[in-house]
Motif scaffolding. Structure first.
Motif, PDB file in Angstrom:
ATOM      1  N   VAL A 344       0.834  -1.204   0.000  1.00  0.00           N
ATOM      2  CA  VAL A 344       0.000   0.000   0.000  1.00  0.00           C
ATOM      3  C   VAL A 344       0.868   1.253   0.000  1.00  0.00           C
ATOM      4  O   VAL A 344       0.367   2.369   0.103  1.00  0.00           O
ATOM      5  CB  VAL A 344      -0.969   0.020   1.205  1.00  0.00           C
ATOM      6  CG1 VAL A 344      -1.961  -1.117   1.089  1.00  0.00           C
ATOM      7  CG2 VAL A 344      -0.225  -0.050   2.527  1.00  0.00           C
ATOM      8  N   THR A 345       2.176   1.069  -0.116  1.00  0.00           N
ATOM      9  CA  THR A 345       3.116   2.184  -0.202  1.00  0.00           C
ATOM     10  C   THR A 345       3.329   2.537  -1.670  1.00  0.00           C
ATOM     11  O   THR A 345       3.583   1.650  -2.481  1.00  0.00           O
ATOM     12  CB  THR A 345       4.457   1.807   0.442  1.00  0.00           C
ATOM     13  OG1 THR A 345       4.241   1.497   1.818  1.00  0.00           O
ATOM     14  CG2 THR A 345       5.453   2.951   0.342  1.00  0.00           C
ATOM     15  N   PRO A 346       3.235   3.812  -2.023  1.00  0.00           N
ATOM     16  CA  PRO A 346       3.414   4.178  -3.427  1.00  0.00           C
ATOM     17  C   PRO A 346       4.778   3.758  -3.961  1.00  0.00           C
ATOM     18  O   PRO A 346       5.791   3.870  -3.269  1.00  0.00           O
ATOM     19  CB  PRO A 346       3.292   5.707  -3.411  1.00  0.00           C
ATOM     20  CG  PRO A 346       2.504   6.012  -2.184  1.00  0.00           C
ATOM     21  CD  PRO A 346       2.908   4.975  -1.187  1.00  0.00           C
ATOM     22  N   GLU A 347       4.794   3.273  -5.183  1.00  0.00           N
ATOM     23  CA  GLU A 347       6.067   2.901  -5.799  1.00  0.00           C
ATOM     24  C   GLU A 347       6.810   4.092  -6.380  1.00  0.00           C
ATOM     25  O   GLU A 347       8.037   4.126  -6.314  1.00  0.00           O
ATOM     26  CB  GLU A 347       5.828   1.831  -6.868  1.00  0.00           C
ATOM     27  CG  GLU A 347       5.429   0.499  -6.275  1.00  0.00           C
ATOM     28  CD  GLU A 347       5.926  -0.661  -7.110  1.00  0.00           C
ATOM     29  OE1 GLU A 347       6.629  -0.410  -8.102  1.00  0.00           O
ATOM     30  OE2 GLU A 347       5.628  -1.802  -6.761  1.00  0.00           O
ATOM     31  N   PRO A 348       6.144   5.111  -6.959  1.00  0.00           N
ATOM     32  CA  PRO A 348       6.910   6.250  -7.473  1.00  0.00           C
ATOM     33  C   PRO A 348       7.697   6.918  -6.348  1.00  0.00           C
ATOM     34  O   PRO A 348       7.151   7.211  -5.279  1.00  0.00           O
ATOM     35  CB  PRO A 348       5.820   7.173  -8.028  1.00  0.00           C
ATOM     36  CG  PRO A 348       4.658   6.292  -8.303  1.00  0.00           C
ATOM     37  CD  PRO A 348       4.704   5.234  -7.250  1.00  0.00           C
ATOM     38  N   ALA A 349       8.977   7.165  -6.582  1.00  0.00           N
ATOM     39  CA  ALA A 349       9.836   7.710  -5.539  1.00  0.00           C
ATOM     40  C   ALA A 349       9.309   9.023  -4.984  1.00  0.00           C
ATOM     41  O   ALA A 349       9.414   9.293  -3.783  1.00  0.00           O
ATOM     42  CB  ALA A 349      11.246   7.893  -6.088  1.00  0.00           C
ATOM     43  N   ALA A 350       8.732   9.853  -5.824  1.00  0.00           N
ATOM     44  CA  ALA A 350       8.262  11.163  -5.388  1.00  0.00           C
ATOM     45  C   ALA A 350       7.085  11.078  -4.436  1.00  0.00           C
ATOM     46  O   ALA A 350       6.712  12.080  -3.816  1.00  0.00           O
ATOM     47  CB  ALA A 350       7.872  12.007  -6.600  1.00  0.00           C
ATOM     48  N   GLU A 351       6.496   9.907  -4.292  1.00  0.00           N
ATOM     49  CA  GLU A 351       5.305   9.761  -3.462  1.00  0.00           C
ATOM     50  C   GLU A 351       5.546   8.866  -2.248  1.00  0.00           C
ATOM     51  O   GLU A 351       4.593   8.440  -1.598  1.00  0.00           O
ATOM     52  CB  GLU A 351       4.168   9.170  -4.304  1.00  0.00           C
ATOM     53  CG  GLU A 351       3.762  10.046  -5.481  1.00  0.00           C
ATOM     54  CD  GLU A 351       2.709   9.382  -6.340  1.00  0.00           C
ATOM     55  OE1 GLU A 351       2.113   8.374  -5.895  1.00  0.00           O
ATOM     56  OE2 GLU A 351       2.479   9.868  -7.465  1.00  0.00           O
ATOM     57  N   ARG A 352       6.789   8.598  -1.907  1.00  0.00           N
ATOM     58  CA  ARG A 352       7.086   7.629  -0.850  1.00  0.00           C
ATOM     59  C   ARG A 352       7.967   8.241   0.224  1.00  0.00           C
ATOM     60  O   ARG A 352       8.904   8.978  -0.070  1.00  0.00           O
ATOM     61  CB  ARG A 352       7.808   6.423  -1.463  1.00  0.00           C
ATOM     62  CG  ARG A 352       8.015   5.257  -0.501  1.00  0.00           C
ATOM     63  CD  ARG A 352       8.987   4.242  -1.071  1.00  0.00           C
ATOM     64  NE  ARG A 352       8.756   3.976  -2.478  1.00  0.00           N
ATOM     65  CZ  ARG A 352       9.706   3.587  -3.312  1.00  0.00           C
ATOM     66  NH1 ARG A 352      10.948   3.426  -2.887  1.00  0.00           N
ATOM     67  NH2 ARG A 352       9.428   3.357  -4.583  1.00  0.00           N
ATOM     68  N   GLY A 353       7.654   7.928   1.488  1.00  0.00           N
ATOM     69  CA  GLY A 353       8.524   8.306   2.585  1.00  0.00           C
ATOM     70  C   GLY A 353       9.632   7.286   2.736  1.00  0.00           C
ATOM     71  O   GLY A 353      10.215   6.843   1.748  1.00  0.00           O
ATOM     72  N   SER A 354       9.913   6.872   3.985  1.00  0.00           N
ATOM     73  CA  SER A 354      10.998   5.915   4.211  1.00  0.00           C
ATOM     74  C   SER A 354      10.484   4.655   4.880  1.00  0.00           C
ATOM     75  O   SER A 354      11.126   4.101   5.769  1.00  0.00           O
ATOM     76  CB  SER A 354      12.110   6.543   5.066  1.00  0.00           C
ATOM     77  OG  SER A 354      13.296   5.784   4.982  1.00  0.00           O
ATOM     78  N   GLN A 355       9.309   4.212   4.460  1.00  0.00           N
ATOM     79  CA  GLN A 355       8.764   2.977   4.997  1.00  0.00           C
ATOM     80  C   GLN A 355       8.052   2.222   3.885  1.00  0.00           C
ATOM     81  O   GLN A 355       7.711   2.785   2.847  1.00  0.00           O
ATOM     82  CB  GLN A 355       7.792   3.239   6.144  1.00  0.00           C
ATOM     83  CG  GLN A 355       6.443   3.796   5.717  1.00  0.00           C
ATOM     84  CD  GLN A 355       5.533   4.122   6.882  1.00  0.00           C
ATOM     85  OE1 GLN A 355       5.882   4.880   7.777  1.00  0.00           O
ATOM     86  NE2 GLN A 355       4.338   3.549   6.887  1.00  0.00           N
ATOM     87  N   VAL A 356       7.847   0.936   4.132  1.00  0.00           N
ATOM     88  CA  VAL A 356       7.039   0.103   3.251  1.00  0.00           C
ATOM     89  C   VAL A 356       5.934  -0.515   4.101  1.00  0.00           C
ATOM     90  O   VAL A 356       6.205  -1.087   5.156  1.00  0.00           O
ATOM     91  CB  VAL A 356       7.878  -1.008   2.590  1.00  0.00           C
ATOM     92  CG1 VAL A 356       6.965  -1.996   1.846  1.00  0.00           C
ATOM     93  CG2 VAL A 356       8.904  -0.408   1.637  1.00  0.00           C
ATOM     94  N   SER A 357       4.713  -0.376   3.651  1.00  0.00           N
ATOM     95  CA  SER A 357       3.563  -0.951   4.337  1.00  0.00           C
ATOM     96  C   SER A 357       2.934  -2.008   3.444  1.00  0.00           C
ATOM     97  O   SER A 357       2.621  -1.737   2.282  1.00  0.00           O
ATOM     98  CB  SER A 357       2.532   0.131   4.671  1.00  0.00           C
ATOM     99  OG  SER A 357       3.058   1.055   5.599  1.00  0.00           O
ATOM    100  N   LEU A 358       2.768  -3.188   4.002  1.00  0.00           N
ATOM    101  CA  LEU A 358       2.208  -4.310   3.262  1.00  0.00           C
ATOM    102  C   LEU A 358       0.909  -4.761   3.920  1.00  0.00           C
ATOM    103  O   LEU A 358       0.884  -5.039   5.119  1.00  0.00           O
ATOM    104  CB  LEU A 358       3.189  -5.488   3.245  1.00  0.00           C
ATOM    105  CG  LEU A 358       4.585  -5.222   2.673  1.00  0.00           C
ATOM    106  CD1 LEU A 358       5.456  -6.465   2.838  1.00  0.00           C
ATOM    107  CD2 LEU A 358       4.506  -4.810   1.204  1.00  0.00           C
ATOM    108  N   ARG A 359      -0.153  -4.833   3.127  1.00  0.00           N
ATOM    109  CA  ARG A 359      -1.405  -5.379   3.642  1.00  0.00           C
ATOM    110  C   ARG A 359      -1.304  -6.900   3.631  1.00  0.00           C
ATOM    111  O   ARG A 359      -0.881  -7.499   2.642  1.00  0.00           O
ATOM    112  CB  ARG A 359      -2.579  -4.897   2.801  1.00  0.00           C
ATOM    113  CG  ARG A 359      -3.938  -5.346   3.320  1.00  0.00           C
ATOM    114  CD  ARG A 359      -5.063  -4.521   2.716  1.00  0.00           C
ATOM    115  NE  ARG A 359      -5.097  -3.176   3.270  1.00  0.00           N
ATOM    116  CZ  ARG A 359      -5.075  -2.071   2.551  1.00  0.00           C
ATOM    117  NH1 ARG A 359      -4.996  -2.133   1.239  1.00  0.00           N
ATOM    118  NH2 ARG A 359      -5.121  -0.882   3.127  1.00  0.00           N
ATOM    119  N   CYS A 360      -1.696  -7.507   4.740  1.00  0.00           N
ATOM    120  CA  CYS A 360      -1.489  -8.944   4.905  1.00  0.00           C
ATOM    121  C   CYS A 360      -2.581  -9.514   5.811  1.00  0.00           C
ATOM    122  O   CYS A 360      -2.915  -8.919   6.847  1.00  0.00           O
ATOM    123  CB  CYS A 360      -0.108  -9.185   5.534  1.00  0.00           C
ATOM    124  SG  CYS A 360       0.287 -10.899   5.893  1.00  0.00           S
TER     125      CYS A 360
END
Length: 411
Positions: A344-360
């Protein structure tokens, strides 16, 4: 891996899994920030990916605090307010944080919690906006406390709150808008909201912009001064590694400071604190954001922790952050069985902070098992696994190991 963006179907063919460990080693070998890992107290057998909740301990801080406790407090006692610089610490530490958020010296003061500073900033912004503006716009996906504080600030100032998706805020601005409160990075998804564009739109509408930097300061360039942000707040225990409950900070743009009418006037922000006068007269500059007696032990632990930033470029931190999160997603794609997680974390670099969130599915149980297996992230109900990547001490081998262990649990 499923993805919340449209990038998955058109992405390049993933690196073969048997090559990812070698890729991690090569990336770590070329990493200009890798040497900073030794500055932190970390376990070799644990991958710590929760620095977006609590940063790791810099190794030198305990010795500094031992000196603060035994000498400054234990022997000098009350003299330390002057002789050890306790009294000026809120502004001094603020000036240490300022370069990390693109602020000018004298615009940041450290003290109180993020929630208290949100209240000060938002009420101050509304008062600056004038009585003819009766609406506060709030990021609908914000951390809950920001929403609670906004509602209270609205009741106090006779305004009303409208909650909107950050992308919808510019179109909703108008002559009734007094202030806008937005999170720079969404704490659930890691989405980076458009600070420059939103701030410009807010100013074009004659309103003031208040930004919550809790999940961006120390992870990416912010540019408060460059983009003319009016007010900003943030915590210091995440990417700034200040320690649990370390004091937050308040940024007030220099040209607003003389007109900043704080809703929490305390003796520490008085122009003559020790005059003990009945009438309040606000101090000058960043000190106007102070309220009560500073929390010296936590404040000086934070000051010491900030030493790890000496000589570090925030642009280099951002570059590594994006490379780490890209690589982690690549490893998850290669190792985790299809359909088990959704990014659920945006893939484009310009739209991402420093985390990855995965729905599971069963995310809480999965994260508990992952922590038991030596990979520490966190869980946001109901179904999100969060992994924070702190570039000063997280490496590419860490990202690889985390994906491998996640895949083993989900296989």
């Amino acid at each position: 891996m499923k993805t919340g963006s449209s990038a998955a179907p058109g992405r390049a063919t993933p690196t073969p899994p048997d090559a990812l460990a070698r890729k991690a080693a090569a990336l770590d070998a070329a990493d200009e920030l890798a040497r900073h890992r030794d500055l932190f107290a970390l376990d070799d057998d644990v991958v710590y990916l929760d620095g977006n909740s609590l940063g790791a301990l810099p190794r030198h801080v305990p010795a500094r605090m031992q000196d603060v406790i035994t000498r400054e407090w234990g022997r000098l006692r009350i003299r330390s307010w002057e002789e050890s610089g306790w009294w000026t610490a809120p502004e001094r530490v603020g000036d240490r944080i300022a370069p990390l958020i693109g602020a000018d010296p004298g615009t940041v003061v450290v003290g109180d919690s993020t929630s208290v500073n949100v209240f000060k900033a938002l009420v101050g912004a509304v008062r600056l906006a004038g009585d003819d503006r009766d609406e506060i716009l709030v990021d609908a996906s914000t951390f809950p406390t920001d929403g609670y504080v906004a509602e209270s600030a609205a009741r106090m100032t006779g305004r009303r709150v409208r909650a909107l998706a950050p992308a919808d805020i510019p179109a909703a601005l108008g002559p009734r808008t007094a202030a806008v409160l937005v999170n720079h990075v969404d704490y659930r998804t890691g989405r980076l909201n458009d600070l420059p564009g939103t701030t410009a739109a807010v100013h074009a509408a004659g309103a003031l912009a208040v930004w919550d930097l809790c999940h961006s300061a120390g992870a990416l360039p912010v540019g408060l001064g460059a983009h003319g942000v009016d007010f900003a707040v943030g915590c210091t225990y995440k990417y700034l590694n200040g320690g649990p409950g370390s004091p937050a900070y308040l940024y007030v743009r220099a040209d607003h400071q003389d007109r900043f009418d704080t809703p929490l006037p305390g003796w520490n922000s008085h122009e003559d604190p020790f005059g003990m006068r009945a009438a309040y007269a606000p101090g000058k500059g960043a000190a106007r954001g102070r309220v009560g007696t500073p929390d010296i032990l936590s404040l000086l632990a934070l000051e010491s922790a900030l030493d790890v930033w000496d000589g570090v470029s925030i642009e280099a931190v951002r570059s590594k952050s994006l490379a780490l999160t890209d690589f982690f997603l690549e490893c998850v794609t290669a190792y985790v069985p299809a359909g088990r997680v959704t990014s659920v974390t945006p893939e484009p670099a310009a739209e991402r902070g420093s985390q990855v969130s995965l729905r599971c599915e069963n995310a809480g149980d999965v994260m508990r098992a992952l922590i038991a297996a030596g990979v520490v992230g966190d869980h946001r109900r109901p179904d999100v696994l969060r992994f924070g990547f702190t570039p000063l001490y997280v490496g590419f081998a860490d990202a690889h190991r985390a994906a491998v262990r996640l895949a083993a649990l989900l296989s």
